[in-house]
Design an enzyme around this catalytic site. Structure first.
Site, PDB file in Angstrom:
ATOM      1  N   ASP A  18       4.767  -4.437   6.314  1.00 50.09           N
ATOM      2  CA  ASP A  18       5.133  -5.807   6.726  1.00 50.09           C
ATOM      3  C   ASP A  18       5.356  -6.949   5.516  1.00 50.09           C
ATOM      4  O   ASP A  18       6.307  -7.523   5.495  1.00 50.09           O
ATOM      5  CB  ASP A  18       3.762  -6.073   7.383  1.00 50.09           C
ATOM      6  CG  ASP A  18       3.787  -7.348   8.309  1.00 50.09           C
ATOM      7  OD1 ASP A  18       4.718  -7.144   9.182  1.00 50.09           O
ATOM      8  OD2 ASP A  18       3.000  -8.103   8.132  1.00 50.09           O
ATOM      9  N   ARG A  78      -5.119  -1.946   8.977  1.00 51.97           N
ATOM     10  CA  ARG A  78      -4.980  -3.339   8.853  1.00 51.97           C
ATOM     11  C   ARG A  78      -5.510  -3.960  10.396  1.00 51.97           C
ATOM     12  O   ARG A  78      -6.848  -3.881  10.841  1.00 51.97           O
ATOM     13  CB  ARG A  78      -3.808  -3.975   8.498  1.00 51.97           C
ATOM     14  CG  ARG A  78      -3.883  -5.337   7.571  1.00 51.97           C
ATOM     15  CD  ARG A  78      -2.661  -5.707   7.048  1.00 51.97           C
ATOM     16  NE  ARG A  78      -2.320  -4.871   5.736  1.00 51.97           N
ATOM     17  CZ  ARG A  78      -2.727  -4.840   4.584  1.00 51.97           C
ATOM     18  NH1 ARG A  78      -3.522  -6.057   4.318  1.00 51.97           N
ATOM     19  NH2 ARG A  78      -2.205  -4.248   3.539  1.00 51.97           N
ATOM     20  N   ASP A  82       2.422  -0.379  11.868  1.00 54.42           N
ATOM     21  CA  ASP A  82       2.674  -1.600  12.758  1.00 54.42           C
ATOM     22  C   ASP A  82       3.782  -2.468  12.557  1.00 54.42           C
ATOM     23  O   ASP A  82       3.985  -3.579  12.598  1.00 54.42           O
ATOM     24  CB  ASP A  82       1.606  -2.552  11.967  1.00 54.42           C
ATOM     25  CG  ASP A  82       1.512  -2.707  10.380  1.00 54.42           C
ATOM     26  OD1 ASP A  82       2.228  -1.897   9.922  1.00 54.42           O
ATOM     27  OD2 ASP A  82       0.861  -3.721  10.098  1.00 54.42           O
ATOM     28  N   GLY A 132       0.771  -1.178  -0.058  1.00 51.10           N
ATOM     29  CA  GLY A 132      -0.207  -0.126  -0.027  1.00 51.10           C
ATOM     30  C   GLY A 132       0.938   1.328  -0.014  1.00 51.10           C
ATOM     31  O   GLY A 132       1.796   1.206   0.639  1.00 51.10           O
ATOM     32  N   ASP A 137      -0.084   2.370   8.394  1.00 52.67           N
ATOM     33  CA  ASP A 137      -0.414   1.758   9.679  1.00 52.67           C
ATOM     34  C   ASP A 137       0.304   1.701  10.944  1.00 52.67           C
ATOM     35  O   ASP A 137      -0.205   1.359  12.081  1.00 52.67           O
ATOM     36  CB  ASP A 137      -0.682  -0.040   9.254  1.00 52.67           C
ATOM     37  CG  ASP A 137      -1.578  -0.012   8.232  1.00 52.67           C
ATOM     38  OD1 ASP A 137      -2.391   0.603   7.713  1.00 52.67           O
ATOM     39  OD2 ASP A 137      -1.531  -1.266   7.509  1.00 52.67           O
ATOM     40  N   THR A 140       4.665   2.823   5.501  1.00 51.06           N
ATOM     41  CA  THR A 140       3.032   2.294   5.794  1.00 51.06           C
ATOM     42  C   THR A 140       2.451   3.225   6.745  1.00 51.06           C
ATOM     43  O   THR A 140       2.843   3.847   7.644  1.00 51.06           O
ATOM     44  CB  THR A 140       2.818   0.874   6.262  1.00 51.06           C
ATOM     45  OG1 THR A 140       1.497   0.670   6.869  1.00 51.06           O
ATOM     46  CG2 THR A 140       3.678   0.605   7.517  1.00 51.06           C
ATOM     47  N   ARG A 199       0.955  -5.130  -5.284  1.00 55.83           N
ATOM     48  CA  ARG A 199       1.128  -6.249  -4.565  1.00 55.83           C
ATOM     49  C   ARG A 199       1.340  -7.227  -5.332  1.00 55.83           C
ATOM     50  O   ARG A 199       0.662  -7.770  -6.249  1.00 55.83           O
ATOM     51  CB  ARG A 199      -0.021  -6.687  -3.461  1.00 55.83           C
ATOM     52  CG  ARG A 199      -0.144  -5.574  -2.326  1.00 55.83           C
ATOM     53  CD  ARG A 199      -0.962  -5.896  -1.481  1.00 55.83           C
ATOM     54  NE  ARG A 199      -0.973  -4.822  -0.332  1.00 55.83           N
ATOM     55  CZ  ARG A 199      -1.829  -3.807  -0.039  1.00 55.83           C
ATOM     56  NH1 ARG A 199      -2.586  -3.610  -0.999  1.00 55.83           N
ATOM     57  NH2 ARG A 199      -1.673  -3.077   1.039  1.00 55.83           N
TER      58      ARG A 199
END
Ligand code: F6P
Length: 326
Positions: free
Chosen positions: A106, A175, A133, A14, A131, A129, A75
């Site tokens: 990730d 996510r 994360d 992303g 996110d 990202t 992706r």
């Protein structure tokens, strides 16, 4: 003395605001240190299908302020197969690329780790990202911009929520991580956040209702992290409609607008520092590490750590939100 003479750079997964600032930093720092740079288009796909061009300093002019990624992203299913990765390796050889810099989240770093192991290619990751994360770095490129986008949106939703005395469930991305939701809730003054990290522990909706969400207010905003674990904003809205029909409920799903926009100063500086540090890492013969930032210092995080471990979310943030939303 590093043996690397030519690096390939790609953005994968992303997109995130600040990826362009990172592409610029990696390209310019590499050229400054005497390396050749090859831009690889559409993530790993560009390696499999040979979409590569040499990048000079001018290729990255005027992009620091742009959202998205000039290298495009994807992706790539082919890269998940051993055959696809062999083709990617052959393409690298053909272009004389000795090392890769991968900007992504990730999944992208997982791909880099496997590729590095199979073909003994030095790979350096940059955490790109929204996110936030990735374990081992305080923050990721794009997270701050996405957070600010959420604030802009929630500020606007609050205007209409207040006018109509409504309860809004606002779904944000992330996510399976609740960083955007929890910090977005604190920063926007929302009444609660529902995040995947605590979804098995407590019924977060029950808790919110039990705490008396309309004690001193006529409208409320609850930020919900998208995730199968939370069930998303729609799920909570349906529940409230059924269990508490007295409330006038609405849902807003912010979606992909959170991924776009000009990066904040924070993300531009982060991307610039990590990008320049990635080239230092290559010159020091580092390999298979993600560049991170901890307490404002650059750190090297082995891929195995960055990917495998779940980044913990601070309980203190949950308490701050609870205390300040009375
Ligand atoms: O990882 C970034 C992210 O925006 C997540 O927050 C979200 O779950 C996912 O990507 C959406 O992916 P796509 O753009 O493929 O729909």
């Amino acid at each position: 003395m590093a043996t690397v003479k030519c690096i390939g750079i790609l953005t994968s997964g992303g997109d995130a605001p600040g990826m362009n600032a990172a592409v610029r930093a990696v390209t310019r720092a590499a050229i400054y240190k005497g390396l050749t740079v090859k831009g690889i288009y559409r993530g790993y796909r560009g390696l499999v299908y040979d979409e590569i061009e040499e990048f000079k300093s001018q290729n990255v002019s005027n992009i620091i302020q742009l959202g998205g990624t000039i290298l495009k992203t994807a992706r790539c299913a082919e890269f998940m197969t051993p055959e696809g990765r062999k083709t990617a390796y052959d393409t690298m050889q053909k272009h004389g690329i000795d090392a890769l810099v991968i900007i992504g989240g990730d999944g992208s770093l997982t791909g880099a780790r496997i590729f590095a192991q199979e073909f003994d290619v030095p790979c350096i990751g940059l955490p790109g990202t929204i996110d936030n994360d990735l374990y081992g770095t305080d923050t990721t490129i794009g997270y701050d911009t996405a957070l600010n986008t959420i604030l802009d949106a929630v500020d606007k939703i609050r205007d209409t929520a207040t006018s109509h005395d409504r309860l809004f469930f606002v779904e944000v991305m992330g996510r399976d991580a609740g960083f955007l939701a929890l910090n977005g809730a604190i920063a926007s003054g929302a009444e609660a956040a529902i995040i995947p990290e605590f979804s098995t522990e407590v019924d977060q909706l029950e808790e919110f209702i039990k705490n008396g969400f309309r004690k001193s207010k006529n409208s409320s905003i609850v930020i919900v992290a998208e995730s199968e674990l939370t069930g998303g904003a729609m799920h909570y809205a349906e529940r409230v409609k059924k269990e508490y029909p007295q409330y006038d409920v609405r849902v807003t799903i912010l979606g992909h607008l959170q991924r776009g926009g000009s990066p904040t100063a924070h993300d531009r500086i982060l991307a610039s520092r990590l990008g320049a540090a990635a080239i230092d890492a290559i010159m020091e013969d580092q390999r298979n590490v993600m560049m991170g930032i901890v307490h404002d210092e650059i750190v090297y995080v082995p891929f195995s750590k960055a990917i495998k471990n779940d980044k913990p979310i601070k309980r203190e943030l949950v308490n701050v939100l609870r205390e300040l939303s009375i």
